[in-house]
Enzyme design. Structure first.
Site, mmCIF file in Angstrom:
data_model
loop_
_atom_site.group_PDB
_atom_site.id
_atom_site.type_symbol
_atom_site.label_atom_id
_atom_site.label_comp_id
_atom_site.label_asym_id
_atom_site.label_seq_id
_atom_site.Cartn_x
_atom_site.Cartn_y
_atom_site.Cartn_z
ATOM 1 N N TYR A 157 23.363 82.859 47.873
ATOM 2 C CA TYR A 157 24.338 82.044 47.489
ATOM 3 C C TYR A 157 24.846 80.949 48.521
ATOM 4 O O TYR A 157 24.700 79.679 47.967
ATOM 5 C CB TYR A 157 25.503 82.718 46.999
ATOM 6 C CG TYR A 157 26.670 81.787 46.352
ATOM 7 C CD1 TYR A 157 26.458 81.516 45.125
ATOM 8 C CD2 TYR A 157 27.913 81.685 47.015
ATOM 9 C CE1 TYR A 157 27.450 80.769 44.435
ATOM 10 C CE2 TYR A 157 28.795 80.921 46.305
ATOM 11 C CZ TYR A 157 28.652 80.382 45.050
ATOM 12 O OH TYR A 157 29.701 79.689 44.663
ATOM 13 N N LYS A 161 24.210 76.681 47.667
ATOM 14 C CA LYS A 161 25.323 75.785 47.766
ATOM 15 C C LYS A 161 24.990 74.808 48.819
ATOM 16 O O LYS A 161 25.380 73.388 48.717
ATOM 17 C CB LYS A 161 26.607 76.175 47.862
ATOM 18 C CG LYS A 161 27.042 77.269 46.393
ATOM 19 C CD LYS A 161 26.869 76.298 45.266
ATOM 20 C CE LYS A 161 27.286 76.989 44.013
ATOM 21 N NZ LYS A 161 27.189 76.230 42.819
#
Length: 232
Positions: A157, A161
């Protein structure tokens, strides 16, 4: 008033962002993988529904064609995202498949939507793109002991990002007439984190709504939360 598309907008931060923009008088498309959920959300909001699966080229192309036929687009909010490794042991458990699944939505999906809607945005007199990132994308935050994000163990994750942040910077440089920024909503209670966040969606959506409404003299190529600029 602008015409805005928000991906992943049938719930959570996307829904709240749509609600606030509709209330401000903007025309909003609720992008949703599930046409039924998208339609119901749009009806509640007074918005327009469009089926859009950011992982599917055909779905994205069809959504772009629909919005073009309706008159075009001024603002794109890339909000759709997943966090498949939540609850795992982080680096010890991450696999290539987890990375691939996460990047397919969070990174490739963002680029897929950007690419498809660029022709429409370039026709707008004041085009804006908001890429929903995360504070976990900040190398400074994740490597500062005791700071926000340092204890988070996940890999896929935050890596996805961080890639979104780079996409933001490079697109902003390539298209200086657009306002293209990344935002960190904060740790917000949504399905993404099994509602473990301490913020409400109203609080989390604040920076998304603000940056969706920047004017032609506003910032571009930046990384912001509700309090200001974040360190890369």
């Amino acid at each position: 008033m602008t015409t805005t598309l928000i991906t992943g907008a049938n719930k959570g931060l996307g829904f709240e962002t749509a609600r606030r923009l509709v209330a401000a008088g903007h025309t909003v498309y609720v992008g949703s993988r599930d046409p039924g959920r998208g339609r119901r959300a749009a009806e509640r909001l007074g918005a327009r529904a469009v089926r859009l699966d950011v992982t599917d080229d055909g779905s994205v192309a069809a959504a772009a064609a629909t919005i073009e036929a309706d008159g075009g687009l001024d603002v794109l909010v890339n909000n759709a995202g997943i966090q498949v490794e939540l609850g795992t042991d982080g680096a010890a458990a991450v696999t290539a498949d987890m990375m691939r699944e996460t990047f397919d939505t969070n990174v490739f999906g963002t680029v897929r939507v950007l690419h498809a809607f660029l022709p429409l945005l370039r026709r707008s007199p004041a085009p804006v793109v908001v890429n929903v990132s995360s504070g976990l994308a900040s190398f400074t935050r994740v490597t500062t002991r005791g700071g926000p994000g340092y204890a988070y163990p996940g890999v896929a994750y935050p890596a996805s990002k961080a890639a979104v942040n780079m996409v933001t910077v490079q697109f902003a440089k390539a298209f200086p007439a657009m306002r293209i920024n990344a935002v960190e909503p904060g740790y917000t209670s949504t399905d993404l984190n099994h509602h473990g966040g301490h913020q409400t969606v109203e609080e989390g959506a604040e920076i998304i709504v603000r940056m969706a409404q920047v004017t032609a003299d506003g910032p571009t190529g930046g990384y912001f939360d509700a309090h200001g600029t974040l360190p890369w």
